[in-house]
Design a protein around this motif. Structure first.
Motif, mmCIF file in Angstrom:
data_model
loop_
_atom_site.group_PDB
_atom_site.id
_atom_site.type_symbol
_atom_site.label_atom_id
_atom_site.label_comp_id
_atom_site.label_asym_id
_atom_site.label_seq_id
_atom_site.Cartn_x
_atom_site.Cartn_y
_atom_site.Cartn_z
ATOM 1 N N TRP A 29 42.593 39.367 32.019
ATOM 2 C CA TRP A 29 43.815 39.588 32.508
ATOM 3 C C TRP A 29 43.967 39.993 34.181
ATOM 4 C CZ3 TRP A 29 46.671 39.409 28.407
ATOM 5 C CH2 TRP A 29 46.214 39.776 27.047
ATOM 6 N N LEU A 30 44.895 39.490 34.622
ATOM 7 C CA LEU A 30 45.504 39.326 35.940
ATOM 8 C C LEU A 30 46.460 40.353 36.129
ATOM 9 C CD1 LEU A 30 45.003 38.667 38.957
ATOM 10 C CD2 LEU A 30 46.684 36.891 38.309
ATOM 11 N N ALA A 31 46.359 41.623 37.074
ATOM 12 C CA ALA A 31 47.622 42.174 37.356
ATOM 13 C C ALA A 31 47.620 42.218 38.939
ATOM 14 C CB ALA A 31 47.225 43.641 37.170
ATOM 15 N N LYS A 32 48.869 42.160 39.519
ATOM 16 C CA LYS A 32 49.223 41.819 41.128
ATOM 17 C C LYS A 32 49.601 43.316 41.527
ATOM 18 C CE LYS A 32 49.417 37.069 40.999
ATOM 19 N NZ LYS A 32 50.085 35.892 41.584
ATOM 20 N N SER A 33 49.388 43.393 42.736
ATOM 21 C CA SER A 33 49.617 44.682 43.356
ATOM 22 C C SER A 33 51.225 44.767 43.637
ATOM 23 C CB SER A 33 48.730 44.689 44.781
ATOM 24 O OG SER A 33 49.234 46.018 45.196
ATOM 25 N N GLU A 60 45.851 43.270 46.751
ATOM 26 C CA GLU A 60 46.237 42.235 46.010
ATOM 27 C C GLU A 60 46.251 41.950 44.764
ATOM 28 O OE1 GLU A 60 43.594 39.296 47.793
ATOM 29 O OE2 GLU A 60 44.471 39.357 49.889
ATOM 30 N N SER A 61 45.188 42.281 44.215
ATOM 31 C CA SER A 61 44.957 42.165 42.631
ATOM 32 C C SER A 61 43.902 43.012 41.874
ATOM 33 C CB SER A 61 44.923 40.684 42.152
ATOM 34 O OG SER A 61 43.485 40.125 42.906
ATOM 35 N N MET A 62 44.074 42.998 40.627
ATOM 36 C CA MET A 62 43.086 43.471 39.690
ATOM 37 C C MET A 62 42.956 42.841 38.601
ATOM 38 S SD MET A 62 43.020 47.119 37.505
ATOM 39 C CE MET A 62 42.966 48.373 38.748
ATOM 40 N N THR A 63 41.704 42.570 38.158
ATOM 41 C CA THR A 63 41.567 41.474 37.135
ATOM 42 C C THR A 63 40.602 42.488 36.260
ATOM 43 O OG1 THR A 63 39.415 40.623 38.055
ATOM 44 C CG2 THR A 63 41.923 39.264 38.288
ATOM 45 N N THR A 64 40.711 42.198 34.883
ATOM 46 C CA THR A 64 39.698 42.879 33.994
ATOM 47 C C THR A 64 39.297 41.824 32.875
ATOM 48 O OG1 THR A 64 41.543 43.548 32.381
ATOM 49 C CG2 THR A 64 41.294 44.983 34.205
ATOM 50 N N ASP A 65 38.062 42.445 32.085
ATOM 51 C CA ASP A 65 37.794 41.760 31.140
ATOM 52 C C ASP A 65 38.451 41.848 29.979
ATOM 53 O OD1 ASP A 65 36.575 43.928 30.352
ATOM 54 O OD2 ASP A 65 34.506 43.182 30.539
ATOM 55 N N TYR A 66 38.062 41.241 28.802
ATOM 56 C CA TYR A 66 38.562 41.411 27.396
ATOM 57 C C TYR A 66 38.559 43.012 27.103
ATOM 58 C CZ TYR A 66 39.736 40.960 22.600
ATOM 59 O OH TYR A 66 40.390 40.999 21.112
ATOM 60 N N SER A 67 37.535 43.688 27.511
ATOM 61 C CA SER A 67 37.337 45.148 26.806
ATOM 62 C C SER A 67 38.097 45.956 27.673
ATOM 63 C CB SER A 67 35.941 45.496 27.075
ATOM 64 O OG SER A 67 35.445 45.625 28.314
ATOM 65 N N LEU A 68 38.701 45.583 28.922
ATOM 66 C CA LEU A 68 39.422 46.496 29.787
ATOM 67 C C LEU A 68 38.476 47.496 30.466
ATOM 68 C CD1 LEU A 68 42.797 47.031 27.836
ATOM 69 C CD2 LEU A 68 42.288 45.253 29.656
ATOM 70 N N GLY A 71 36.628 46.125 35.910
ATOM 71 C CA GLY A 71 37.426 45.303 36.542
ATOM 72 C C GLY A 71 37.013 44.922 38.025
ATOM 73 N N LEU A 72 37.830 44.007 38.494
ATOM 74 C CA LEU A 72 37.566 43.838 39.818
ATOM 75 C C LEU A 72 38.879 43.815 40.703
ATOM 76 C CD1 LEU A 72 35.953 42.040 42.015
ATOM 77 C CD2 LEU A 72 36.694 40.106 41.173
ATOM 78 N N LEU A 73 38.976 44.764 41.781
ATOM 79 C CA LEU A 73 40.002 44.827 42.620
ATOM 80 C C LEU A 73 39.783 43.827 43.899
ATOM 81 C CD1 LEU A 73 40.234 48.756 42.906
ATOM 82 C CD2 LEU A 73 41.924 47.177 41.690
ATOM 83 N N LYS A 74 40.975 43.287 44.473
ATOM 84 C CA LYS A 74 40.746 42.617 45.723
ATOM 85 C C LYS A 74 41.799 43.009 46.674
ATOM 86 C CE LYS A 74 39.063 38.242 43.549
ATOM 87 N NZ LYS A 74 39.261 36.816 43.509
ATOM 88 N N THR A 159 47.452 63.023 45.805
ATOM 89 C CA THR A 159 47.142 61.704 45.465
ATOM 90 C C THR A 159 48.349 60.605 45.655
ATOM 91 O OG1 THR A 159 47.716 61.787 43.158
ATOM 92 C CG2 THR A 159 45.318 62.277 43.866
ATOM 93 N N VAL A 160 47.667 59.410 46.174
ATOM 94 C CA VAL A 160 49.003 58.303 45.977
ATOM 95 C C VAL A 160 48.347 57.289 45.052
ATOM 96 C CG1 VAL A 160 49.995 56.517 47.400
ATOM 97 C CG2 VAL A 160 49.550 58.989 48.332
ATOM 98 N N GLY A 161 49.201 56.555 44.447
ATOM 99 C CA GLY A 161 48.826 55.533 43.361
ATOM 100 C C GLY A 161 48.831 54.077 43.925
ATOM 101 N N ILE A 162 47.926 53.404 43.828
ATOM 102 C CA ILE A 162 47.894 52.046 44.023
ATOM 103 C C ILE A 162 48.277 51.352 42.660
ATOM 104 C CG2 ILE A 162 46.772 50.109 45.038
ATOM 105 C CD1 ILE A 162 44.430 51.883 46.012
ATOM 106 N N ASP A 163 49.519 50.824 42.706
ATOM 107 C CA ASP A 163 49.759 50.013 41.564
ATOM 108 C C ASP A 163 49.813 48.579 41.253
ATOM 109 O OD1 ASP A 163 51.425 50.672 39.285
ATOM 110 O OD2 ASP A 163 53.121 49.551 40.042
ATOM 111 N N PHE A 164 49.612 48.408 40.021
ATOM 112 C CA PHE A 164 49.147 46.853 39.628
ATOM 113 C C PHE A 164 49.802 46.863 38.483
ATOM 114 C CE2 PHE A 164 45.198 48.184 42.118
ATOM 115 C CZ PHE A 164 45.141 47.192 42.906
ATOM 116 N N VAL A 165 50.748 45.399 38.430
ATOM 117 C CA VAL A 165 51.615 45.051 37.054
ATOM 118 C C VAL A 165 50.932 43.918 36.566
ATOM 119 C CG1 VAL A 165 53.801 44.428 36.760
ATOM 120 C CG2 VAL A 165 53.634 45.909 38.557
ATOM 121 N N LEU A 166 50.917 43.924 35.218
ATOM 122 C CA LEU A 166 50.252 42.764 34.519
ATOM 123 C C LEU A 166 51.094 41.748 34.728
ATOM 124 C CD1 LEU A 166 48.450 41.690 32.346
ATOM 125 C CD2 LEU A 166 50.165 42.193 30.700
#
Length: 170
Positions: A29-33, A60-68, A71-74, A159-166
């Motif tokens: 799965w790919l989510a963009k900031s 820039e982005s967050m990717t996750t595997d099938y299990s969620l 993840g990988l943040l860039k 806190t401040v949230g870094i938001d990523f959208v699928l």
């Protein structure tokens, strides 16, 4: 002589000419900031915290595997006047809605900076976090402890949230 030269070349270790971001095996799965949000009101984006503005950090982005779970943040940031790339492998505890930094890497493509100060700052932000999973389209918001959170999200906020959208399936 010709064979000796070829043997010497074959035995000489090769060094990669350019570093690469970390990779997430099985990325699904790919989510963009989409910017920064406050936990109390995720419906509108807010300004980047001053400490992240100081290094021109851009997630820039967050990717996750099938299990969620994995993840990988860039991201990118600027250090010593040079743009650095940053990637971070994270592990999610979905029941507790927390993320933990597993491994990170930062580099400048031309090696003009060690990128160590910005890496240390981002590592500190991502060491251990809560996250929100909300909305349609789906959002993942990583809540970072930020000393200047009150200036962005209001008095009493830490806190401040870094938001990523699928964005979709990879």
């Amino acid at each position: 002589m010709k064979h000796s030269l070829l043997a010497l070349i074959a035995l000489t270790p090769f060094q990669a000419s350019a570093a690469e971001d970390l990779a997430l095996p099985g990325a699904r799965w790919l989510a963009k900031s989409s910017g920064y949000v406050c936990a109390a009101d995720t419906s509108k984006t807010v300004e980047s915290p001053a400490t992240l503005q100081d290094i021109a950090a851009t997630f820039e982005s967050m990717t996750t595997d099938y299990s969620l779970d994995n993840g990988l943040l860039k991201a990118t940031f600027v250090e010593d006047g040079v743009t650095c790339r940053y990637s971070a492998l994270i592990l999610a505890d979905n029941a507790a809605k927390t993320l933990k930094l597993v491994e990170s890497l930062a580099f400048a493509a031309d090696e003009a900076s060690s990128c160590s100060q910005g890496k240390a700052m981002l590592d500190g932000y991502l060491a251990a976090n809560s996250y929100l999973y909300w909305g349609h389209p789906h959002h993942v918001t990583v809540l970072i402890e930020e000393p200047n959170a009150a200036a962005v999200c209001g008095e009493g906020t830490t806190t401040v949230g870094i938001d990523f959208v699928l964005a979709g399936k990879i």
